[in-house]
Write an enzyme that holds these catalytic residues in place. Structure first.
Site, mmCIF file in Angstrom:
data_model
loop_
_atom_site.group_PDB
_atom_site.id
_atom_site.type_symbol
_atom_site.label_atom_id
_atom_site.label_comp_id
_atom_site.label_asym_id
_atom_site.label_seq_id
_atom_site.Cartn_x
_atom_site.Cartn_y
_atom_site.Cartn_z
ATOM 1 N N HIS A 182 48.794 37.925 29.331
ATOM 2 C CA HIS A 182 48.117 36.408 29.174
ATOM 3 C C HIS A 182 47.369 36.579 27.729
ATOM 4 O O HIS A 182 46.647 37.459 27.675
ATOM 5 C CB HIS A 182 47.320 35.914 30.254
ATOM 6 C CG HIS A 182 47.806 35.415 31.396
ATOM 7 N ND1 HIS A 182 47.415 35.755 32.856
ATOM 8 C CD2 HIS A 182 48.996 34.707 31.574
ATOM 9 C CE1 HIS A 182 48.246 34.929 33.569
ATOM 10 N NE2 HIS A 182 49.155 34.550 33.143
ATOM 11 N N CYS A 278 39.324 33.916 32.993
ATOM 12 C CA CYS A 278 40.265 33.593 33.973
ATOM 13 C C CYS A 278 39.856 33.248 35.421
ATOM 14 O O CYS A 278 40.726 32.513 35.909
ATOM 15 C CB CYS A 278 41.716 34.328 33.999
ATOM 16 S SG CYS A 278 41.471 36.064 34.091
HETATM 17 N N1 ARG Z 1 46.739 38.888 39.303
HETATM 18 C C1 ARG Z 1 46.856 37.956 38.349
HETATM 19 C C2 ARG Z 1 48.281 37.701 38.010
HETATM 20 O O1 ARG Z 1 48.792 38.807 37.462
HETATM 21 C C3 ARG Z 1 45.907 37.844 37.206
HETATM 22 C C4 ARG Z 1 45.701 36.850 36.351
HETATM 23 C C5 ARG Z 1 44.576 37.037 35.626
HETATM 24 N N2 ARG Z 1 44.574 35.780 34.631
HETATM 25 C C6 ARG Z 1 44.599 35.598 33.561
HETATM 26 N N3 ARG Z 1 44.594 34.271 33.039
HETATM 27 N N4 ARG Z 1 44.478 36.551 32.764
HETATM 28 O O2 ARG Z 1 48.859 36.701 37.473
#
Ligand code: ARG
Length: 297
Positions: A182, A278
């Site tokens: 992300h 997040c």
């Molecule tokens: N376990 C989640 C996923 O893989 C973590 C998300 C973290 N979110 C972020 N925007 N970095 O989707």
């Protein structure tokens, strides 16, 4: 709660999720280690989430909380729920089936916020387009545009959809690595115009885009260690930065630019591949540029 009072209306406003059903029980990114989740992890996660909420409040923010839902452990990352600007909410569509059950939960949470007058409009993505919310679409208040990540999670077609939904410029950045899946794991615009980012996370073209629009003296490059500590995944409010526990090297870089750091032990959430940014979603962001400091005449 009813509508915001005048004082509340001017406070930064965040969404978080109750961590009661948080867990690491599947793997959709390389940080997730279901085997590392222990009997103590949930208690530690609740402490960590409470500490983050307290830090946001200490920095002058107010926080709404979405209730936990059993079977949806990653609901604790509301940055992935939607892109929010000027009272408009573009609802996310998740790439992985493990997270798709979050979509109706967040849809009804936003409907509740709209009934309370806290947001104005809820917008859906076109069919077939994945977009994982503010995790992959970050407003740069200083430059007045979105930066949007695509590749591992959000589709390239999300860029045009975001542009249409908000009528704002969107600068696309392709993500090159599964570890930084992300945009918010590797890119963080700061109120003073600097950008904290991790170069290895980007394709050469994306890196050229960043370097063409952010002058050298405003680029703060994160090291491997700083990025792996999830410190780029930070919440910034004026000169305050809230993040996971930071290597000394990063503390020095941020202090030199005049930022005050609040560190929180977010290890249980890092075990899922997420941290401060997040675990939150900013609800009151507007496209009007608000100068952080008024220039003295
Ligand atoms: N376990 C989640 C996923 O893989 C973590 C998300 C973290 N979110 C972020 N925007 N970095 O989707």
């Amino acid at each position: 709660m009813g509508h915001a009072t005048a004082a509340e209306g001017s406070m930064p406003h965040f969404l978080m999720t109750d961590p009661d059903c948080f867990d690491v029980c599947y793997q959709i990114n390389p940080w997730m280690q279901p085997g590392a989740w222990t009997a103590d992890s949930l208690a530690e996660a609740k402490r960590a989430s409470g500490d983050l909420k307290a830090a946001l409040k200490a920095a002058g923010a107010r926080v709404e909380t979405v209730g936990a839902v059993r079977g949806l452990p990653d609901l604790v990352f509301p940055a992935n729920a939607a892109v929010v600007l000027d009272g408009r909410v573009l609802l996310a569509r998740f790439r992985h089936p493990e997270r798709q059950g979050e979509e109706p939960v967040f849809r009804s949470a936003f409907a509740g916020l709209r009934r309370r007058g806290l947001i104005d409009e809820i917008i859906d993505l076109p069919e077939g387009v994945f977009q994982e919310g503010a995790g992959d679409c970050i407003w740069d208040a200083d430059r007045g545009h979105f930066w949007a990540g695509f590749g591992p999670r959000s589709s390239q077609a999300s860029i045009a959809a975001i542009r249409r939904a908000f009528g704002q410029e969107v600068v696309a950045l392709e993500l090159a690595s599964d570890r930084f899946y992300h945009l918010d794991t590797c890119f963080c615009p700061l109120a003073g115009g600097q950008v904290l980012y991790y170069p290895d996370a980007f394709t050469p073209q994306a890196l050229a885009t960043i370097r063409a629009s952010v002058p050298l003296n405003q680029r703060i490059e994160a090291s491997d260690e700083e990025a792996a500590a999830f410190c780029v995944n930070a919440v910034n409010l004026g000169d305050q930065v809230i993040m996971a526990r930071a290597p000394v090297s990063l503390k020095i870089k941020l202090a030199a630019r005049g930022y005050h750091l609040t560190e929180i032990d977010l290890d249980p959430f890092i075990l899922s591949g997420g941290a401060a940014y997040c675990m939150t979603l900013r609800l009151d962001r507007t496209s009007q540029t608000q100068p952080a400091v008024l220039a003295a005449e």
